[in-house]
Design an enzyme around this catalytic site. Structure first.
Site: not given
Ligand code: IFM
Length: 443
Positions: A76, A120, A165, A291, A293, A349
Site C-alpha cells: 500500500r 495521504h 485517516e 488503521n 494503533y 495500517e
Molecule cells: O505514520 C503514520 C501514517 O502516516 C498514518 N497513520 C499513522 C502512522 C503512524 O503515526
C-alpha cells in the site's frame, strides 16, 4: 489460536508518499502543504523535512526487490497529488505520473498487488492557498484528480483507497494544528471533515463511472473509546468522543448521516451541507480500510474540546507513548462487522515505533516490535474466527520514514533506514514477518 489465515490473505506493508519519496522538488512536482509546513521553523521535531526522506523516488526498484525478498503479497503506497498535478488541477505533470506507472509495473512484475491511496495528507499547496479542505472546491478538485488516476493507472491498478485517516486531516491539521496546514479552528475542522466526505464520495463516483475493474474503499483510523470510570458523566463524555473520532466517519459512510447527538452540539459551527452531500458519502464501498494503533480513555473535563479529557491507557507504551492494547483491535474489527455490516475489511495500517539502533553485530534487533505484531496478529486471527471478513493486513511500515510532526525521531519500519547513507537494513521483525507470510499465519 489458529495459525493459518485464509487462502489469498494479503500480507502487505504500507507507506505514504511524503513519508518516503523525497525528491520533493524534482521532475516538476508542485509544493505540498507538508513541504511548506516542514520548512516552517518550529513545526517538525529537529526541523526535519521530507525533502529526501528515504529517497524512494530514486530507489523504488531496490525497495520493490526488498518487498519481494520479504515475500509481500501486497503493498500500500500513496500518490502525491502535487507530483501528478502540481497545482492540484489542470496541467498534468507527466514525469510525476510516470513514476507511479513505473512503480505499479515493478510491483506487478514482482507479483506484489498494489493498493494505492489517493490522499495521504500531501495536499497541493496551491489548493491550500485557495482555502484547502475547508473550501468545498478542494473536494471537486480531488474528484477530478481521482478520475485522472483511474484513467492513467486503472488498467493495471485495481485496489484504490480514496483517503487516509480523514479524522487526522480534519482534527489534527485544522483544529489541533499539529499537522499541516497547522490551523486551530473548529469551524475549519468541521468544514474540512465534511468536504473530505464529499471528496471521497466524488472519487468513488468517478471510479464507478470510469468502468475500471477493481475495488475502492476508504481508510479511517478508529479507536475503542473507553470511559475512565462508570460515573455517568464519564460515560457520556466517552460516548461524545466516540461520535467524534469513530462515528463522524462511519455514520455518514454507512448510514448516510452524522451522529445526531454530536451534530446537535456542533450544529451552529457546521459548514453548509448541500443536498446530495450525504448521499455521496453514503455510496456503497467495496471495502473498508482500518488503521489501528491504540484505544483512548475518556473522562469528563469541562472547558476542553467536547468537554472531554482523552488519555492513553495504563498498559505498556511504545516509543511514541502510545499504549499497546491488542484487544482493542478485536473490539474495533468486530464492531465494524456487527454495527456497520462491513463485508470486506482490509487492515491498512498497524505497527509501532521503538528506539531501534544498529547493534554491534550490524543487525537491528527489535524484539518489542515482534511481540507487538504477534499480539496484534493474534487478535486478527481471533476476529477471523469470529467471522469478521478480514482480507488483508498491511503493516505500518515497510521502512523507517518521516513521521510527520515527529520527523525522523520515530522509527516504525520493519526495515531500518540509515538516514546518513539511506541504506536499508531489514530488522529482526522483517525476518519474522517474512516467516509469517511464508506460513500464511503465526507460528
Ligand atoms: O505514520 C503514520 C501514517 O502516516 C498514518 N497513520 C499513522 C502512522 C503512524 O503515526
Amino acid at each position: 489460536m489458529a495459525g493459518e489465515f485464509p487462502a489469498g490473505f494479503i500480507w502487505g506493508c504500507a507507506t505514504a508518499s511524503y513519508q518516503i519519496e523525497g525528491a520533493a522538488f524534482e521532475d516538476g512536482k508542485g509544493e505540498s502543504i507538508w513541504d511548506r509546513f516542514s520548512h516552517t521553523p518550529g513545526k517538525v521535531r529537529n526541523g526535519d523535512t521530507g525533502d529526501v526522506a528515504c529517497d524512494h523516488y530514486h530507489r523504488y526498484l531496490d525497495d520493490v526487490r526488498l518487498m519481494q525478498d520479504l515475500g509481500l503479497k501486497g503493498y500500500r503506497f500513496s500518490v502525491a497529488w502535487p507530483r501528478v498535478l502540481p497545482r492540484g488541477y489542470g496541467q498534468i505533470n507527466r514525469a510525476g505520473l510516470d513514476f507511479y506507472n513505473r512503480l505499479v509495473d515493478a510491483l506487478l512484475e514482482a507479483e506484489i498487488e498494489p493498493f494505492a491511496t489517493l490522499y495521504h495528507w500531501d495536499l497541493p499547496q496551491a489548493l491550500q492557498d485557495r482555502g484547502g479542505w475547508p473550501n468545498r472546491d478542494t473536494a471537486k478538485a480531488f474528484g477530478e484528480y481521482a478520475a485522472l488516476m483511474f484513467d492513467e493507472l486503472g488498467d493495471r491498478l485495481t485496489n484504490w483507497i480514496t483517503l487516509n485517516e480523514p479524522y487526522v486531516v480534519a482534527d489534527i491539521g485544522h483544529r489541533q494544528g499539529i499537522h499541516a496546514p497547522g490551523h486551530q479552528s473548529v469551524e475549519e475542522c468541521l468544514a474540512a471533515a465534511h468536504h473530505l466526505h464529499v471528496a471521497s464520495g466524488l472519487a468513488v463516483q468517478a471510479f464507478r463511472e470510469s468502468g475500471r475493474p477493481g475495488q475502492i474503499g476508504i481508510t479511517c483510523n478508529l479507536a475503542p473509546i473507553h470511559p475512565a470510570s462508570d460515573r455517568e458523566e464519564d460515560l457520556a463524555a466517552a460516548d461524545r468522543f466516540d461520535q467524534w473520532l469513530n462515528r463522524w466517519w462511519l455514520d455518514p459512510i454507512y448510514r448516510g448521516h452524522y451522529p445526531q447527538d454530536l451534530l446537535g452540539l456542533l450544529e451552529n459551527r457546521m459548514p453548509e451541507i448541500e443536498p446530495g452531500d450525504l448521499e455521496l458519502a453514503h455510496q456503497p464501498l467495496d471495502f473498508f480500510g482500518l488503521n489501528y494503533y491504540f484505544r483512548q480513555i475518556v473522562s469528563h473535563e469541562p472547558g476542553e474540546w467536547l468537554d472531554t479529557k482523552v488519555e492513553f491507557g495504563p498498559g505498556p507504551k511504545t516509543a511514541f507513548g502510545w499504549e499497546v492494547y491488542p484487544e482493542g483491535y478485536y473490539e474495533i474489527m468486530t464492531r465494524l462487522a456487527r454495527e456497520y455490516d462491513v463485508k470486506n475489511l482490509y487492515l491498512t495500517e498497524n505497527g509501532c515505533a521503538y528506539a531501534d539502533r544498529i547493534s554491534e553485530d550490524g543487525e537491528v534487533h527489535d524484539p518489542e516490535r515482534i511481540a507487538y505484531l504477534e499480539q496484534h496478529l493474534a487478535q486478527v486471527a481471533r476476529a477471523l474466527e469470529a467471522g469478521v471478513p478480514v482480507r488483508g493486513y498491511f503493516l505500518w511500515s515497510l521502512m523507517d520514514n518521516f513521521e510527520w510532526a515527529m520527523g525522523y525521531s520515530m522509527r516504525f519500519g520493519i526495515v531500518y533506514t540509515d538516514y546518513e547513507t539511506l541504506r536499508r537494513i531489514p530488522k529482526d521483525s522483517a525476518k519474522w514477518y517474512a516467516q509469517v507470510i511464508e506460513r500464511n499465519g503465526l507460528p
